[in-house]
Design a protein around this motif. Structure first.
Motif: not given
Length: 317
Positions: A275-296
């Motif tokens: 899924q990640l590979t597809w989205f990165r290669n095919k669509m112009n996406v603004e990415w946001f890191d949701m790793s657990e250290s983030y402030d929700a």
């Protein structure tokens, strides 16, 4: 020229946290959610597809969930038509349409101006293939497709003879696969779109996927899949979904339950990677890191600010 309708699209791999965030965004932008998942379309496939529950919806209207029987097939082109209808309908009511999901090809086909019908046809060749299917069986035709266009073969169920024949016909007429023809198109976005992608540190995401599978089993995944198995559902598109095909192997005594569960976890992790590979290669996406250290709260504000800037709108808060 008509002004493009505004659209929020929230994508990302399985278990990254799309559902919860989508509800908060829908509240913030007066939105209604269109499911961008190719399997949540099926009735009764609730636990295995991590379908949002009525409680989790918190009053936000959802579309394209539970609209097909599990024995019915469902194509990218059909999804494209349904989503575009819903975007028009939601916009007309003064609401913000939001597509939320992880099926890349489906979402891409709905929001970009792709044409599935432009490739030439050859009625004589099609009749020849129909005769072959009659004489040698559907599996024979699907194997033929797999040899010359494995990408289409992986997406099309062997029983969907019309789509198998069309994929073979495209190669016959153009010398190119459907994916190659699509990659040559330079489609434009049909909507004024804020394309938000959620990602997460890989080990953390894989851990969440494993935990999600354990939770699904606690919620009754085995019983859900057993119901479809006992009903005699076998060669259907819906049963190819991750979570169903692995447990079918267990019911058919091909593997132990522990092996089936491990296969389910492994296939879910692999799917997330694809899924990640597809989205990165095919669509112009603004990415946001949701790793657990983030402030929700901070992350939600950041994503909302991006949407406001992209669509030139103001959130409710």
């Amino acid at each position: 020229m008509d002004e493009k309708k505004k659209l929020i699209v929230l994508i990302g791999p399985t278990a990254v946290g799309k559902t919860k965030l989508s509800i908060e965004l829908a509240k913030n932008f007066n939105g209604e959610i269109i499911s961008g998942d190719s399997m949540q379309i099926y009735k009764g496939m609730d636990i295995g597809t991590a379908k949002i529950t009525p409680e989790e919806m918190e009053g936000i209207r959802h579309h394209l969930i539970d609209v097909k029987e599990p024995e019915e097939s469902f194509s990218t082109a059909e999804f494209q038509d349904l989503v575009r209808e819903k975007i028009d309908e939601i916009s007309t009511r003064g609401k913000m349409p939001m597509i939320v999901g992880g099926t890349g090809l489906y979402i891409q086909s709905a929001i970009y101006d792709y044409h599935f019908t432009d490739a030439p046809s050859d009625p004589g060749f099609r009749r020849k293939l129909e005769d072959e299917a009659e004489e040698k069986g559907l599996a024979f035709l699907h194997e033929k497709l797999d040899r010359i266009d494995p990408v289409s073969a992986s997406r099309i169920h062997p029983n969907n003879v019309r789509r198998v024949i069309r994929a073979l016909e495209i190669v016959h007429c153009t010398g190119k696969t459907a994916a190659e023809l699509q990659s040559e198109q330079s489609p434009e976005l049909l909507y004024d779109t804020a394309l938000v992608g959620l990602m997460m540190e890989r080990e953390q995401l894989y851990r969440r996927i494993n935990l999600r599978v354990d939770l699904m089993l606690e919620q009754g995944l085995l019983e859900e899949v057993q119901y479809f198995y006992d009903k005699g559902l076998r060669e259907c598109q819906s049963i190819q979904a991750i979570g169903y095909k692995e447990l079918y192997d267990y019911f058919e005594d091909k593997v132990s339950l522990d092996e089936a569960i491990e296969n389910l976890k492994q296939n879910s992790r692999r799917y997330a990677k694809r899924q990640l590979t597809w989205f990165r290669n095919k669509m112009n996406v603004e990415w946001f890191d949701m790793s657990e250290s983030y402030d929700a709260e901070k992350k939600f504000a950041e994503i909302s600010k991006f949407i406001e800037g992209k669509l030139k709108i103001k959130a409710n808060t």
